[in-house]
Design an enzyme around this catalytic site. Structure first.
Site, PDB file in Angstrom:
ATOM      1  N   SER A   1      41.478  43.308  47.127  1.00 28.16           N
ATOM      2  CA  SER A   1      40.692  42.748  45.871  1.00 28.16           C
ATOM      3  C   SER A   1      41.111  41.368  45.690  1.00 28.16           C
ATOM      4  O   SER A   1      39.982  40.640  45.097  1.00 28.16           O
ATOM      5  CB  SER A   1      41.073  43.424  44.714  1.00 28.16           C
ATOM      6  OG  SER A   1      42.457  43.297  44.509  1.00 28.16           O
TER       7      SER A   1
ATOM      8  N   ASP B   1      41.608  40.268  34.711  1.00 32.86           N
ATOM      9  CA  ASP B   1      41.926  41.815  34.050  1.00 32.86           C
ATOM     10  C   ASP B   1      43.306  42.254  34.276  1.00 32.86           C
ATOM     11  O   ASP B   1      43.986  41.520  34.592  1.00 32.86           O
ATOM     12  CB  ASP B   1      40.849  42.699  34.977  1.00 32.86           C
ATOM     13  CG  ASP B   1      41.071  43.355  36.178  1.00 32.86           C
ATOM     14  OD1 ASP B   1      42.080  42.448  36.775  1.00 32.86           O
ATOM     15  OD2 ASP B   1      40.250  43.705  37.170  1.00 32.86           O
TER      16      ASP B   1
ATOM     17  N   HIS C   1      44.104  41.273  38.344  1.00 26.93           N
ATOM     18  CA  HIS C   1      43.215  40.192  38.890  1.00 26.93           C
ATOM     19  C   HIS C   1      43.103  39.004  38.438  1.00 26.93           C
ATOM     20  O   HIS C   1      43.284  38.778  37.256  1.00 26.93           O
ATOM     21  CB  HIS C   1      41.969  40.654  39.465  1.00 26.93           C
ATOM     22  CG  HIS C   1      42.174  41.744  40.212  1.00 26.93           C
ATOM     23  ND1 HIS C   1      41.942  43.251  39.631  1.00 26.93           N
ATOM     24  CD2 HIS C   1      42.324  42.333  41.487  1.00 26.93           C
ATOM     25  CE1 HIS C   1      42.045  43.965  40.419  1.00 26.93           C
ATOM     26  NE2 HIS C   1      42.314  43.466  41.387  1.00 26.93           N
TER      27      HIS C   1
END
Length: 377
Positions: A44, A342, A345
């Protein structure tokens, strides 16, 4: 009537303009001929939208508001408020945005600029977060196979000689392994009842090395790597132990530290063994830890609280009603003030700062080469 002196100046300016135009055209053609592509592999941290095209469990997608709100003004699938480090590195290398490999509609000519194979929740192992994708695999081995398909397309479209040039000149950038170390605790598996921590780390690094060697056999020579970040100290990890809110999750921290000790040794061995193998290794663990622990030094106001989420430190990942409208979330006013967008991340600003260090950081930060040097080789 204009003076002879004035006419001479006009003629000189005209000649200079024509000369500059020729030089500009020549430089553009030279840049196009010698341009190095960028191929990204990982999770990610590098996700640019591949998960949009999987039949994925929704909790692993980020194609909804407020993701993408800062620069793109709409969600792209990047797990951030805006651009990610791959985007900045492409910009520094005079490349367009590198598309996710599953994105439909990109032309074959765009392949010569590179592709992004990274996917949220991906690990070295296929068994890492297996429920995140129900119709396709996303592990590092699958990403390698996807690149092999691209390599075949390049050979078909460009011919063997030009395809070899593109592949050998390209830079291959990796961030992978963090999910493999987090998943056993997330899923409460018996992994460490059956094997030692050291042996498990050997498996992760060994499988990563196999992929690097496979790419080398295909003609790849220039590689970039990030050490694993302090993922035991993200907002989501800081709230795992409800009796110690704000304390890093030590089981993951220990594995990541062991990994980061061993992986550079493997790269040095590859450098000795593989002719022409060159690499940049960025100390992402230190770079991110510095921003978490001393945010104001780097222009942030918050290093341990997420911009978007709920609960203590906004460490519960409900950003954008990720787990349904019944779970609300809070969103900060200015994401630039935060290291984390978040609970797990980074914000665009944090991504940009790290990208600059990967691109042109000094040897104590990115070594033995930085990416700027690799792209010029």
């Amino acid at each position: 009537m204009a003076s002879p002196r004035f006419n001479s100046i006009i003629i000189i300016l005209f000649i200079c303009t024509i000369s500059l135009s020729i030089v500009s055209i020549s430089c553009k053609e030279d840049l196009k001929t010698n341009q190095a592509a960028l191929f990204a592999f990982g999770d990610s941290l590098f996700e640019a939208g591949n998960n949009n095209y999987f039949d994925s469990v929704s909790s692993f997608r980020s194609n909804f508001w407020p993701y993408g709100k800062t620069t793109f003004k709409f969600p792209t699938g990047r797990v951030s408020d805006g651009r990610i480090m791959i985007d900045f590195i492409a910009e520094y290398a005079w490349l367009p945005l590198i598309p996710p490999n599953l994105q439909p509609g990109y032309s074959n000519s765009q392949l010569t600029y590179g592709l992004n194979f990274a996917t949220t929740a991906a690990g070295v192992f296929a068994g890492t977060f297996p429920g995140s994708v129900t119709n396709l695999s996303k592990d590092l081995g699958t990403q390698l196979n996807n690149f092999k398909n691209v390599e075949k397309t390049l050979r078909s479209n460009l011919g063997d000689a030009e395809a070899r040039r593109v592949i050998s000149k390209a830079v291959y950038l990796f961030h992978i392994g963090a999910n493999d170390y987090q998943y056993p605790f997330f899923a409460n598996t018996s992994t460490f009842s059956n094997t030692t921590k050291e042996r498990f780390i050997d498996f992760v690094i060994g499988n990563t090395t196999t992929v690097i060697e496979e790419l080398y056999k295909l003609g790849a020579r220039k590689f970039g790597f990030l050490s694993l970040g302090p993922f035991g100290c993200t907002p989501s990890a800081l709230i795992i132990n409800s009796t110690k809110i704000g304390s890093c999750f030590e089981p993951v921290t220990e594995l990541i530290n062991l990994h980061n000790q061993e992986f550079p040794k493997v790269l040095r061995r590859l450098e000795r063994r593989l002719s022409g193998f060159k690499y940049a290794l960025h100390d992402f663990h230190t770079s991110l830890s510095q921003r978490i622990n001393n945010p104001s030094r780097y222009g942030f106001k918050e290093g341990k609280m997420a911009c978007c989420g709920s609960g203590p430190l906004r460490g519960i990942n409900t950003c954008g009603f990720r787990n349904g409208p019944s779970q609300g979330y809070k969103l900060c006013e200015n994401a630039d003030d935060y290291v984390f967008f978040d609970p797990s991340h980074l914000t665009e600003t944090a991504h940009q700062q790290i990208a600059e260090l990967i691109w042109s950081g000094p040897p104590n930060v990115t070594a033995p080469y930085n990416l700027k040097t690799l792209f010029r080789l």
